[in-house]
Design an enzyme around this catalytic site. Structure first.
Site, PDB file in Angstrom:
ATOM      1  N   HIS A   1      57.250  34.398  22.675  1.00  0.00           N
ATOM      2  CA  HIS A   1      58.138  34.266  23.844  1.00  0.00           C
ATOM      3  C   HIS A   1      57.829  32.945  24.554  1.00  0.00           C
ATOM      4  O   HIS A   1      56.671  32.506  24.591  1.00  0.00           O
ATOM      5  CB  HIS A   1      57.915  35.449  24.791  1.00  0.00           C
ATOM      6  CG  HIS A   1      58.955  35.531  25.859  1.00  0.00           C
ATOM      7  ND1 HIS A   1      58.895  34.761  27.002  1.00  0.00           N
ATOM      8  CD2 HIS A   1      60.093  36.264  25.958  1.00  0.00           C
ATOM      9  CE1 HIS A   1      59.953  35.025  27.754  1.00  0.00           C
ATOM     10  NE2 HIS A   1      60.699  35.935  27.144  1.00  0.00           N
TER      11      HIS A   1
ATOM     12  N   ASN B   1      63.043  43.385  27.589  1.00  0.00           N
ATOM     13  CA  ASN B   1      61.688  42.849  27.746  1.00  0.00           C
ATOM     14  C   ASN B   1      61.319  43.007  29.214  1.00  0.00           C
ATOM     15  O   ASN B   1      61.797  42.261  30.061  1.00  0.00           O
ATOM     16  CB  ASN B   1      61.687  41.366  27.334  1.00  0.00           C
ATOM     17  CG  ASN B   1      60.362  40.689  27.635  1.00  0.00           C
ATOM     18  OD1 ASN B   1      59.372  41.351  27.922  1.00  0.00           O
ATOM     19  ND2 ASN B   1      60.353  39.363  27.578  1.00  0.00           N
ATOM     20  N   TRP B   2      60.471  43.998  29.487  1.00  0.00           N
ATOM     21  CA  TRP B   2      60.167  44.317  30.882  1.00  0.00           C
ATOM     22  C   TRP B   2      59.132  43.369  31.474  1.00  0.00           C
ATOM     23  O   TRP B   2      58.841  43.439  32.681  1.00  0.00           O
ATOM     24  CB  TRP B   2      59.697  45.777  31.003  1.00  0.00           C
ATOM     25  CG  TRP B   2      60.763  46.794  30.682  1.00  0.00           C
ATOM     26  CD1 TRP B   2      62.068  46.532  30.364  1.00  0.00           C
ATOM     27  CD2 TRP B   2      60.628  48.215  30.647  1.00  0.00           C
ATOM     28  NE1 TRP B   2      62.760  47.711  30.133  1.00  0.00           N
ATOM     29  CE2 TRP B   2      61.891  48.767  30.303  1.00  0.00           C
ATOM     30  CE3 TRP B   2      59.570  49.097  30.877  1.00  0.00           C
ATOM     31  CZ2 TRP B   2      62.109  50.143  30.180  1.00  0.00           C
ATOM     32  CZ3 TRP B   2      59.786  50.467  30.754  1.00  0.00           C
ATOM     33  CH2 TRP B   2      61.046  50.984  30.409  1.00  0.00           C
TER      34      TRP B   2
ATOM     35  N   GLY C   1      65.752  40.175  29.755  1.00  0.00           N
ATOM     36  CA  GLY C   1      64.649  40.285  30.703  1.00  0.00           C
ATOM     37  C   GLY C   1      65.103  40.984  31.969  1.00  0.00           C
ATOM     38  O   GLY C   1      65.221  42.204  32.032  1.00  0.00           O
ATOM     39  N   GLY C   2      65.419  40.188  33.001  1.00  0.00           N
ATOM     40  CA  GLY C   2      65.742  40.710  34.336  1.00  0.00           C
ATOM     41  C   GLY C   2      66.724  41.875  34.349  1.00  0.00           C
ATOM     42  O   GLY C   2      66.480  42.889  35.019  1.00  0.00           O
TER      43      GLY C   2
HETATM   44  C1  PEP Z   1      63.448  37.173  28.350  1.00  0.00           C
HETATM   45  O1  PEP Z   1      62.494  37.454  29.026  1.00  0.00           O
HETATM   46  O2  PEP Z   1      63.299  37.241  27.128  1.00  0.00           O
HETATM   47  C2  PEP Z   1      64.696  36.814  28.996  1.00  0.00           C
HETATM   48  C3  PEP Z   1      65.672  36.420  28.252  1.00  0.00           C
HETATM   49  O3  PEP Z   1      64.754  36.928  30.381  1.00  0.00           O
HETATM   50  P1  PEP Z   1      66.093  36.890  31.311  1.00  0.00           P
HETATM   51  O4  PEP Z   1      67.074  37.830  30.647  1.00  0.00           O
HETATM   52  O5  PEP Z   1      65.639  37.379  32.624  1.00  0.00           O
HETATM   53  O6  PEP Z   1      66.580  35.483  31.313  1.00  0.00           O
END
Ligand code: PEP
Length: 253
Positions: free
Chosen positions: A95, A9-10, A234-235
């Site tokens: 989300h 998930n960018w 995400g990150g």
């Molecule tokens: C997300 O955005 O769905 C997420 C899980 O972000 P992160 O991996 O950065 O916690």
């Protein structure tokens, strides 16, 4: 074990140039990763360009959100038909950033989820509790409410297109991860809910991803859990090194 489904998930990150480069690197790597489903959800304005990059590969393209109407006076929104037009088969819905920053309710998310099924789009439906809810022993109640309301008026045929992402809000972008056992407990609870709502076979086939600070050094232990079938990242999906490493680990399990 099912083929894990790893999705990046960018969010609202990257320039077009960097997004195209990252997609190209993922495409090249993905060809050999036959034991893993791989997806990316770039910002909406990049979808067309990214589709051109990944066409012909096994990389799945998803949006980060849709509106439930096909078109109309909804400034700033995009419809399911529009994301399909530019090559998406999937979209994230519900989300926690949509719920908590933009005030999306279960009812609103339910309308979008049902529209996905009408339009033949596979939703990645996110649920998760806040830290306060967890500390007050409300995790299961919150998750059950989100599932009950979000999946209202959906049927077993719909459920075959469904992916669930369990994302504890307190673990998203914070560096804190639920322990594999903590996460699996909630995944098992979700699976049990799905089994009662649809049936046991369908429930066992539904991919339930974990999301919340997933990284190369914790993804293996998470995916080793019985009810964790993938990850929404995400990150760590924004850098090819870490995303490809996670895919490789998933592919080797
Ligand atoms: C997300 O955005 O769905 C997420 C899980 O972000 P992160 O991996 O950065 O916690």
């Amino acid at each position: 074990m099912k083929k894990p489904f790893i999705v990046g998930n960018w969010k609202m990150n990257l320039s077009l140039k960097d997004a195209v480069k990252l997609a190209g690197e993922i495409k090249s790597f993905a060809g050999n990763m036959v034991n893993t489903h791989i997806g990316i959800c770039p910002p909406a304005v990049f979808l067309s360009d990214i589709f051109k990059v990944i066409t012909g590969s096994n990389v799945i393209l998803g949006a980060q959100n849709i509106h439930f109407e096909d078109n109309g006076a909804f400034t700033g929104e995009i419809s399911g038909l529009m994301i399909k037009d530019v090559g998406c088969t999937h979209t994230i819905l519900g989300h926690s950033e949509r719920r908590h920053v933009f005030g999306e309710t279960d009812e609103f998310i339910n309308k979008k989820l049902k529209k996905c099924f009408v339009d033949d789009i596979s939703p990645i439906f996110c649920v998760g509790e806040t830290l306060d809810e967890r500390e007050n022993g409300k995790t299961n109640d919150v998750i059950e409410g989100q599932l009950q309301n979000g999946l209202k008026d959906t049927n077993t045929a719909d459920a075959k297109k469904l992916t669930i992402a369990y994302e504890p809000v307190w673990a998203i972008g914070t560096g804190k991860t639920a322990s594999p056992e903590q996460a699996n407990e909630v995944h098992a609870f979700i699976r049990d809910f799905l089994s009662k709502k649809y049936d046991a076979n369908i429930a066992s086939d539904i991919i339930i991803q974990y999301g919340g600070s997933v990284k190369p050094d914790n993804i293996r232990d998470l995916l080793m859990q019985n009810d964790i079938d993938g990850a929404l990242v995400g990150g760590a999906s924004l850098k090819s090194d870490s995303f490809l490493e996670m895919i490789e680990i998933a592919n080797s399990i």
